[in-house]
Design an enzyme around this catalytic site. Structure first.
Site, mmCIF file in Angstrom:
data_model
loop_
_atom_site.group_PDB
_atom_site.id
_atom_site.type_symbol
_atom_site.label_atom_id
_atom_site.label_comp_id
_atom_site.label_asym_id
_atom_site.label_seq_id
_atom_site.Cartn_x
_atom_site.Cartn_y
_atom_site.Cartn_z
ATOM 1 C CD1 TRP A 39 -5.557 4.762 7.972
ATOM 2 C CD2 TRP A 39 -4.190 5.440 9.208
ATOM 3 N NE1 TRP A 39 -5.949 5.792 8.409
ATOM 4 C CE2 TRP A 39 -4.471 6.309 9.646
ATOM 5 C CE3 TRP A 39 -2.544 5.989 10.444
ATOM 6 C CZ2 TRP A 39 -4.675 7.867 9.529
ATOM 7 C CZ3 TRP A 39 -2.639 6.984 10.739
ATOM 8 C CH2 TRP A 39 -3.677 7.638 10.785
ATOM 9 C CB ALA A 64 -1.303 3.698 19.043
ATOM 10 C CE1 TYR A 89 0.152 8.450 2.372
ATOM 11 C CE2 TYR A 89 1.130 5.999 1.887
ATOM 12 C CZ TYR A 89 -0.188 6.839 2.267
ATOM 13 O OH TYR A 89 -1.112 5.872 3.269
ATOM 14 N N PRO A 145 -1.941 0.288 13.537
ATOM 15 C CG PRO A 145 -0.821 -2.197 12.691
ATOM 16 C CD PRO A 145 -1.567 -0.985 12.213
ATOM 17 N N GLY A 171 4.933 -1.026 8.179
ATOM 18 C CA GLY A 171 5.468 -0.878 7.940
ATOM 19 C C GLY A 171 6.709 -0.397 8.758
ATOM 20 C CB SER A 201 -8.571 6.269 3.207
ATOM 21 O OG SER A 201 -7.867 6.369 4.445
ATOM 22 C CG ASP A 244 -1.822 1.337 1.085
ATOM 23 O OD1 ASP A 244 -2.655 1.304 0.686
ATOM 24 O OD2 ASP A 244 -1.288 2.085 2.035
ATOM 25 C CE LYS A 281 8.768 2.799 19.189
ATOM 26 N NZ LYS A 281 9.720 2.893 18.151
ATOM 27 C CD GLN A 289 -4.698 2.406 4.202
ATOM 28 O OE1 GLN A 289 -4.021 2.698 4.518
ATOM 29 N NE2 GLN A 289 -4.970 2.437 3.024
#
Length: 338
Positions: A206, A210, A55, A208, A286, A153, A50, A217, A178
């Site tokens: 998108w 957060a 982008y 997932p 990603g 989206s 995707d 972390k 999306q």
């Protein structure tokens, strides 16, 4: 290896872990690393990719094309999007007018070096263009073989219903939406998901994790780690700020023993959680390094039992965003031009 799901009420299958290159390619990572990460995705069984023309201001599509060069086209599912401005931001360089949609698809096909895309998506809803004009343009693109399916989206339930009705009337399929979706951002559950399930529309979600917050972390009361997304404007720092408060970060830390008990890492738990929703066809992930994908794909096929889902709700329920009105805020009321 990654398993597959049908996208909407269609015969089209996509890998439930889908590779997205929103803030990585041509931005956060060098091209060689981007190519290596795409090759790792292929090795792991991810065949769905995707991207969007906006982008990295078109450069992400170019990098993806380079990374997929030499692959069997029929074995790939390639998605891109149209709406946001690229280039000089002239009066017709944004939105979902017929002109911008056709300029968009021609530019994307050239940059991606393909004859067609599998899914062409309206990146947002365009309040300035009649929906009939937008859907007619998409219908013509499908008939011309430049896109096989159409998606959107961040559309609201009402927008999805209107778009689906027009698509049906015009003889093509609107099969996907999306939206942002995670255990911390659940705004689609109240209206978008039930409407989509009724209409035969799937979610390709998108963020997932957060924006990485669900990795655990980020610790309450402590500064964000150097080099993390929260400190990098190029890596989407703006989007993560809504989660960067101590209440949210403390709640996320409660997931660590839940993940450990389930035999999962925190990122795997976050991705597996969105995939438990039957209306979700794919989770977009990603990566800036190949090894990150090795962890993510292990969420594919995971079934979380009821006790785990209940424990996650107990931990995050008080801090999760659930207001359906947040979806409507995603689409600008006016086009952004020069």
């Amino acid at each position: 290896m990654v398993t597959y799901r049908y996208l909407g009420n269609s015969g089209f299958k996509v890998s439930e872990i889908t590779y997205g290159n929103w803030i990585t390619h041509a931005s956060q990572v060098e091209n060689d690393a981007a190519v290596a990460t795409v090759h790792k995705a292929l090795d792991l069984g991810i065949t769905t990719f995707d991207t969007a023309d906006v982008y990295a201001n078109t450069a992400a599509e170019v990098v993806l094309a380079q990374a997929l060069k030499g692959q069997r086209r029929e074995g790939l599912e390639i998605f891109t999007k149209v709406y946001f401005p690229i280039g000089p931001k002239g009066p017709n360089d944004t939105g979902l007018s017929r002109k911008h949609i056709f300029d968009g698809i021609h530019g994307s096909l050239k940059r991606l070096d393909v004859d067609y895309v599998d899914l062409y998506q309206a990146h947002r809803y365009d309040y300035e263009t009649p929906l009939e004009e937008t859907m007619q343009a998409f219908a013509d693109i499908v008939r011309q073989g430049k896109a096989l399916y159409i998606g959107v989206s961040e559309w609201t339930a009402e927008q999805l219903r209107a778009g689906h009705a027009l698509a049906t009337e015009l003889g093509f399929q609107l099969i996907s939406n999306q939206p942002q979706y995670s255990a911390l951002w659940r705004v689609i559950e109240g209206a978008v998901v039930p409407t989509s399930a009724e209409l035969g529309i799937s979610q390709i979600v998108w963020s997932p994790m957060a924006q990485g917050v669900l990795s655990g972390k980020y610790l309450p009361g402590q500064p964000a780690p150097a080099g993390s997304r929260a400190t990098d404007e190029k890596a989407g720092a703006f989007f993560i700020q809504r989660f960067m408060n101590d209440d949210v970060l403390a709640a996320v830390q409660q997931l660590k023993p839940i993940a450990a008990e389930a035999g999962l890492t925190m990122p795997q738990l976050a991705i597996a959680w969105v995939l438990q929703n039957p209306n979700v066809a794919a989770a977009l992930v990603g990566a800036s390094r190949p090894e990150q994908l090795e962890d993510s794909v292990k969420a594919s096929g995971v079934v979380l039992d009821a006790d785990v889902m209940t424990a996650i709700d107990a931990a995050l329920g008080p801090v999760a965003e659930t207001d359906p009105a947040k979806t409507e805020e995603s689409s600008p009321r006016a086009r952004v031009t020069g």
